[in-house]
Every structure is written in C-alpha cells, then in structure tokens.
Design an enzyme around this catalytic site. Structure first.
Site, PDB file in Angstrom:
ATOM      1  N   MET A   1       3.988  -1.081  -6.926  1.00 15.68           N
ATOM      2  CA  MET A   1       5.065  -0.206  -7.385  1.00 15.68           C
ATOM      3  C   MET A   1       5.805   0.410  -6.189  1.00 15.68           C
ATOM      4  SD  MET A   1       5.022  -0.466 -10.662  1.00 15.68           S
ATOM      5  CE  MET A   1       5.729   1.004 -11.406  1.00 15.68           C
ATOM      6  N   ALA A   2       5.916  -0.392  -5.113  1.00 15.77           N
ATOM      7  CA  ALA A   2       6.658   0.062  -3.946  1.00 15.77           C
ATOM      8  C   ALA A   2       8.082   0.430  -4.345  1.00 15.77           C
ATOM      9  CB  ALA A   2       6.681  -1.042  -2.887  1.00 15.77           C
ATOM     10  N   GLN A  61      -2.533   4.800  -2.061  1.00 14.65           N
ATOM     11  CA  GLN A  61      -2.779   3.359  -2.185  1.00 14.65           C
ATOM     12  C   GLN A  61      -2.614   2.693  -0.832  1.00 14.65           C
ATOM     13  OE1 GLN A  61      -0.644  -0.286  -4.481  1.00 14.65           O
ATOM     14  NE2 GLN A  61      -1.183   1.468  -5.740  1.00 14.65           N
ATOM     15  N   CYS A  92      -0.816  -7.727  -4.491  1.00 14.56           N
ATOM     16  CA  CYS A  92       0.601  -8.051  -4.260  1.00 14.56           C
ATOM     17  C   CYS A  92       0.808  -9.559  -4.143  1.00 14.56           C
ATOM     18  CB  CYS A  92       1.088  -7.363  -2.988  1.00 14.56           C
ATOM     19  SG  CYS A  92       2.845  -7.623  -2.675  1.00 14.56           S
ATOM     20  N   LYS A 134      -8.125  -2.831  -6.412  1.00 10.11           N
ATOM     21  CA  LYS A 134      -7.356  -3.579  -7.405  1.00 10.11           C
ATOM     22  C   LYS A 134      -7.082  -4.991  -6.882  1.00 10.11           C
ATOM     23  CE  LYS A 134      -2.961  -3.765  -9.902  1.00 10.11           C
ATOM     24  NZ  LYS A 134      -1.583  -3.254 -10.022  1.00 10.11           N
ATOM     25  N   ASN A 196      -5.298  -4.189 -16.321  1.00  7.07           N
ATOM     26  CA  ASN A 196      -3.877  -4.047 -16.012  1.00  7.07           C
ATOM     27  C   ASN A 196      -3.149  -5.316 -16.437  1.00  7.07           C
ATOM     28  OD1 ASN A 196      -1.923  -4.449 -13.076  1.00  7.07           O
ATOM     29  ND2 ASN A 196      -1.414  -3.044 -14.715  1.00  7.07           N
ATOM     30  N   GLY A 197      -1.958  -5.123 -16.994  1.00  7.40           N
ATOM     31  CA  GLY A 197      -1.131  -6.270 -17.364  1.00  7.40           C
ATOM     32  C   GLY A 197      -0.652  -6.201 -18.793  1.00  7.40           C
ATOM     33  N   ASP A 198       0.662  -6.108 -18.962  1.00  8.21           N
ATOM     34  CA  ASP A 198       1.312  -6.143 -20.282  1.00  8.21           C
ATOM     35  C   ASP A 198       0.991  -4.932 -21.144  1.00  8.21           C
ATOM     36  OD1 ASP A 198       2.314  -8.514 -19.408  1.00  8.21           O
ATOM     37  OD2 ASP A 198       1.193  -9.794 -20.783  1.00  8.21           O
ATOM     38  N   GLY A 220       1.565  -0.418 -14.549  1.00  8.14           N
ATOM     39  CA  GLY A 220       2.520  -0.754 -13.509  1.00  8.14           C
ATOM     40  C   GLY A 220       3.923  -0.759 -14.083  1.00  8.14           C
TER      41      GLY A 220
END
EC number: 1.3.1.-
Length: 361
Positions: A1-2, A61, A92, A134, A196-198, A220
C-alpha cells in the site's frame, strides 16, 4: 500500500472507526519502507514513518533482503521507540522489486528468508515489539512457498503470519485462492494465521474466516476510497449493527478531510497532488459526470477541491456499483527474477541491489 497508508490515511481510518462504532480496534500499518533506508536515515523514509500523536499501536512495515540491515533496522526501531510493531513484507510482486530478488521472490530462498525473519526478531529482543510476516502463495503455480514460509517464520519467532492468497505471477488479477489460507492455517498451528485477498466489504471478511479458519484478516486494496471499511469490520466482528453506508455528501466530506490531512502532512501542493488518485476511488460507482471528474483529477488547492465537491448531489445514496475491486488489477504475467534465482532454494546470498530503492518498494 505504498503511497496510500501514510499517517493522513491512517488517521482518517481511525477517526471513522471511532466515530461510527465508538472504538478503535484495527491495526493500521504504515507504508512499506526499506531497512537500509531506515538505518541510513533517508529523509524521505523518516518522513514516511511519521505517526499521529495519539496513534497506538504504531505499526511499521519493513522491506528487506539483507539480514544485517534487518537486524540494524529492528534494533533502531526498538532503541529509539520508533514503533510498537514490525510487519515484514515479502508480498510485493512489482517487477522492479522481484527482478532483484526482493518482495514476493525472496521466500523461495528458504534459508535467507529464515535469516531475515530471525534478524528482525533478534533486533527487538528484550522488548514487547512483535514481528509479523506477510507473504504470497509463491512465485507462480509451479513454485509455491507459503507453507515453508509460514513454518519458517513461526520457527524463527514471528508473532503471526499473513498470506495474500495470490502468487506473484497473478499480481492483483483474478481471484484470491482462499483454500491456500486454509492449508496454511492447518500447517502453522503455533501462531495466528491471517488471510488477505478479495476482502472488499465486511461480509467478505466473515466469509474468509468461515471458509479458511484463519484468525483474522488483512485489508489492502479493499480500503482504497473506503476508509470506513474498518468501522464496518469492527461492527461485524463484534456483532454490532453495521454502520449505514455513506451518502455521496458524506463521501465528499470524508474526501475533504483526507485532503486536509494530506496537506497537513505534505504541504498543500504535494498533498493535493496526492489526493487526486484517491478521488477516483472515492467516487467509484457514484454519478459525478465526466467534466467534474476531469476537474477533480487536476485539483491544486483545498479551496478548489471544496468548490468542486460542492457540485455533487449530497443526497445520492451509496450505490451497488460502488462495491467490489478498486485500484490496480492488471493481468497475470511471468515474474521477473534474477538470473539463476530458481536454481538453489537454499542459497543464502543476499540479492545485489535489491535495497537500492529508498521507499515503498
């Protein structure tokens, strides 16, 4: 989430959670910074790790490919009281990161990955700062690493692990494979496993936890243009009534508050340039008109932004079209890796040049 989860956005999320459900229970993590840049006190990096005066816990992070830099950064965080929690990011998938052996490419090197996690844990030894990790499912469908990564992280002292249920090759395309979260949960039993995801609304989080047995969720892209999502999650997890979705007028007020916080953090010129990308996410699914959207995409001052937002109809209810994915999605692609990267998963050589980037990955 940069470029998203700076102190301005985190402050906004916390404010909305407190206002809508009366408490702040979420853990809001700062943007990813490189261990090397932190140790070298790069001015941009030091600005990125700004926390609000009442922000607690402060979650930092960290991105690293080098155990020595990792230890030095973690020790610095502990000694100088820079944060209350360290989250190591090995997720990433951006080519400029993976082609140098960083991000989602690194867990393939099992021993190096373990040494980096161990270095972070050792760096905060004697404190109550937890280290979490993560990562993704793996590089691609032929090179899954998440089960080994979870086991190794737990063995090296991580307090929890989180899985983005996509491979690096998927990037942000397609759907997350929640079954892999369930497999990781079965494989790692000594520490919490987060999924994490969707997750784009509170019901998605409840569905993931029910389907996988995971201990919590990581958000995210789901919060892009939706900083009130955490209030909805808080209500869902406690069984409280869900807060009503915002009208367009309420969204405009939240957007304006976000812009003010960015201006406070960066100065008005940079803050307003930064808010432009958020505007499209905030207005996703709402009727706004092409001309107004074009003007908003070029906004330069807080006064100009306020005037443009005043042109929106404040009574428009939150539309069904405003749900679902936002932000980058793209298409699957082969993962850029250093030459010979897949030859030896036990090679501990630190990737050359992978920490040259000073912020964000």
């Amino acid at each position: 989430m940069a470029g998203v989860t700076n102190v301005a956005f985190r402050t906004l999320c916390r404010e909305l959670e407190l206002a809508k459900v009366g408490t702040v229970s979420g853990l809001y993590v700062c943007e990813m910074v490189t261990a090397r840049a932190l140790v070298e006190r790069h001015p941009g990096t030091m600005h990125m790790v700004t926390f609000g005066p009442d922000e607690s816990p402060r979650s930092l992070q960290l991105y690293s490919v080098d155990p020595d830099n990792t230890y030095a950064a973690a020790r610095m965080i502990a000694d100088e009281g820079l944060a209350d929690h360290i989250d190591m990011n090995f997720g990433c998938p951006v080519p400029k990161v993976t082609r140098r052996g960083g991000g989602a490419a690194l867990p393939y090197k099992r021993r190096l990955f373990g040494r980096i996690v161990a270095a972070a844990v050792k760096g905060v030894e004697g404190t109550d700062i937890p280290v979490t990790v993560k990562f993704r499912i793996g590089i691609d469908d032929e090179h899954h690493t998440h089960l080994d990564a979870g086991r190794i992280a737990a063995e090296e002292g991580a307090a929890a692990v989180a899985l983005h249920a996509r491979t690096a090759a998927q990037r942000y395309s397609g759907t997350a494979d929640w079954e892999q979260i369930a497999r990781l949960k079965e494989h790692v039993t000594s520490i919490p496993v987060l999924g994490n995801g969707d997750i784009f609304e509170a019901g998605d989080a409840l569905a993931m936890m029910s389907a996988t047995g995971c201990d919590g969720v990581v958000i995210g892209r789901g919060c892009l243009g939706r900083p009130w999502l955490f209030a909805e999650l808080s209500a869902a997890f406690t069984g409280a009534p869900p807060p009503p979705p915002p009208t367009l007028g309420e969204v405009a007020a939240i957007l304006m508050r976000h812009a003010q916080l960015l201006a406070d953090h960066f100065g008005e010129d940079k803050g307003l340039r930064d808010i432009r990308k958020h505007i499209a996410w905030y207005l996703h699914g709402f009727p706004a008109g092409a001309e107004l959207r074009r003007s908003l995409a070029l906004v330069k001052t807080l006064a100009e932004l306020r005037g443009l937002l005043d042109q929106l109809d404040p009574d428009v209810p939150f539309p069904p079209a405003a749900t679902g994915p936002r932000g980058r999605q793209g298409s699957p692609a082969s993962v850029s890796l250093p030459e010979g990267w897949l030859d030896d998963p036990d090679d501990c050589t630190v990737p050359a040049g992978a920490e040259v980037m000073h912020s964000g990955g």
